[in-house]
Enzyme design. Structure first.
Site, PDB file in Angstrom:
ATOM      1  N   ASP A 146       0.646  -1.040   0.183  1.00 14.19           N
ATOM      2  CA  ASP A 146      -0.086   0.030  -0.055  1.00 14.19           C
ATOM      3  C   ASP A 146       0.944   1.179  -0.149  1.00 14.19           C
ATOM      4  O   ASP A 146       1.306   1.561  -1.088  1.00 14.19           O
ATOM      5  CB  ASP A 146      -0.898  -0.171   1.156  1.00 14.19           C
ATOM      6  CG  ASP A 146      -2.068   0.946   1.198  1.00 14.19           C
ATOM      7  OD1 ASP A 146      -1.988   1.803   0.263  1.00 14.19           O
ATOM      8  OD2 ASP A 146      -2.807   1.164   2.266  1.00 14.19           O
ATOM      9  N   ARG A 199      -9.648 -13.719   6.372  1.00 14.55           N
ATOM     10  CA  ARG A 199      -8.461 -14.203   5.690  1.00 14.55           C
ATOM     11  C   ARG A 199      -8.827 -15.493   4.785  1.00 14.55           C
ATOM     12  O   ARG A 199      -8.021 -15.695   3.924  1.00 14.55           O
ATOM     13  CB  ARG A 199      -7.524 -14.498   6.746  1.00 14.55           C
ATOM     14  CG  ARG A 199      -7.002 -13.319   7.619  1.00 14.55           C
ATOM     15  CD  ARG A 199      -5.540 -13.674   8.287  1.00 14.55           C
ATOM     16  NE  ARG A 199      -5.388 -12.601   9.547  1.00 14.55           N
ATOM     17  CZ  ARG A 199      -4.511 -11.661   9.086  1.00 14.55           C
ATOM     18  NH1 ARG A 199      -4.133 -11.283   7.905  1.00 14.55           N
ATOM     19  NH2 ARG A 199      -4.117 -11.001  10.036  1.00 14.55           N
TER      20      ARG A 199
HETATM   21  P1  5GP Z   1       1.845  -0.272   3.864  1.00  9.59           P
HETATM   22  O1  5GP Z   1       2.860  -0.250   4.708  1.00  9.59           O
HETATM   23  O2  5GP Z   1       2.341  -0.878   2.524  1.00  9.59           O
HETATM   24  O3  5GP Z   1       0.973   0.890   3.749  1.00  9.59           O
HETATM   25  O4  5GP Z   1       1.069  -1.586   4.283  1.00  9.59           O
HETATM   26  C1  5GP Z   1       1.284  -2.966   4.265  1.00  9.59           C
HETATM   27  C2  5GP Z   1       0.395  -3.961   5.019  1.00  9.59           C
HETATM   28  O5  5GP Z   1      -0.754  -3.160   5.302  1.00  9.59           O
HETATM   29  C3  5GP Z   1      -0.150  -4.941   4.346  1.00  9.59           C
HETATM   30  O6  5GP Z   1       1.069  -6.007   4.366  1.00  9.59           O
HETATM   31  C4  5GP Z   1      -1.123  -5.379   4.987  1.00  9.59           C
HETATM   32  O7  5GP Z   1      -1.045  -6.161   6.199  1.00  9.59           O
HETATM   33  C5  5GP Z   1      -1.764  -3.954   5.201  1.00  9.59           C
HETATM   34  N1  5GP Z   1      -2.690  -3.470   4.113  1.00  9.59           N
HETATM   35  C6  5GP Z   1      -2.608  -2.479   3.462  1.00  9.59           C
HETATM   36  N2  5GP Z   1      -3.499  -2.373   2.545  1.00  9.59           N
HETATM   37  C7  5GP Z   1      -4.709  -3.085   3.019  1.00  9.59           C
HETATM   38  C8  5GP Z   1      -5.788  -3.434   2.446  1.00  9.59           C
HETATM   39  O8  5GP Z   1      -6.369  -2.990   1.404  1.00  9.59           O
HETATM   40  N3  5GP Z   1      -6.229  -4.592   3.294  1.00  9.59           N
HETATM   41  C9  5GP Z   1      -5.742  -5.273   4.395  1.00  9.59           C
HETATM   42  N4  5GP Z   1      -6.509  -6.216   4.764  1.00  9.59           N
HETATM   43  N5  5GP Z   1      -4.502  -5.039   4.725  1.00  9.59           N
HETATM   44  C10 5GP Z   1      -4.092  -3.874   4.003  1.00  9.59           C
END
Ligand code: 5GP
Length: 178
Positions: free
Chosen positions: A102, A164
């Protein structure tokens, strides 16, 4: 639990077809190399299970757990190691297996952390990528699907530890949040 989904973004068949493609590329890249798959718990369990079975060769697997999200839907930006690798990765070709990128904060942090342990290389494969990820410097070698900036669940991804086990990836109906 499928009734709680508002929209299916990616079906089980689409996921498996994509992982088969990625497995072929990954196998070619790591042929004859000492590779270690590193999964990021808990979200990556499904991707790992299906990707490793799609690979034509046998590969060792290890796991890390970090915290970045609470039970909400926005990234906290805070990364903490909850479970470290069992293996020493020095001299190994590490492939990080992720469910979703993300903001990329979590992944950049994990990558830097693993690179400090003297591996031969560190690459990343993720099933899903959101648009935000394009804005940060996170070099993801293999991406399954680029998805819109919506909160998704299923295929390892949770909302408050639920969903999940869904076989597809989708968005939740508004009633789930309220
Ligand atoms: P980042 O640090 O890239 O923003 O977030 C990474 C982590 O956030 C992912 O490994 C996941 O656990 C969680 N995450 C990010 N976007 C989503 C989403 O749309 N749904 C869910 N369930 N988890 C997300």
């Amino acid at each position: 639990m499928g009734a709680d989904l508002e929209r299916v973004l990616i079906t089980e068949d689409e996921i498996h077809a994509k992982l088969a493609e990625l497995a072929e590329e990954i196998a070619a890249e790591y042929a004859g190399k000492d590779v270690l798959l590193v999964g990021v718990l808990k979200g990556a369990v499904m991707v790992m299970a299906d990707l490793m079975r799609a690979l034509p060769m046998t590969v060792p697997v290890d796991w890390m757990a970090v915290s970045s999200y609470g039970s909400g839907t926005k990234s906290s930006g805070v990364v903490r190691i909850l479970k470290d690798l069992d293996a020493d990765i020095s001299g190994k070709h590490v492939l990080i297996v992720e469910d979703i990128v993300d903001s990329g904060l979590t992944l950049s942090w994990i990558r830097a952390n693993l690179e400090s342990r003297n591996p031969a290389s560190v690459e990343i494969v993720t099933l899903l990528r959101k648009p935000e990820a394009a804005k940060v410097e996170v070099d993801v070698r293999w991406v399954g699907f680029d998805i819109p900036n919506e909160f998704v669940v299923g295929y390892g991804l949770d909302y408050a530890e639920q969903y999940r086990g869904l076989r597809q990836v989708g968005t939740l109906a508004p009633h789930v949040y309220s």
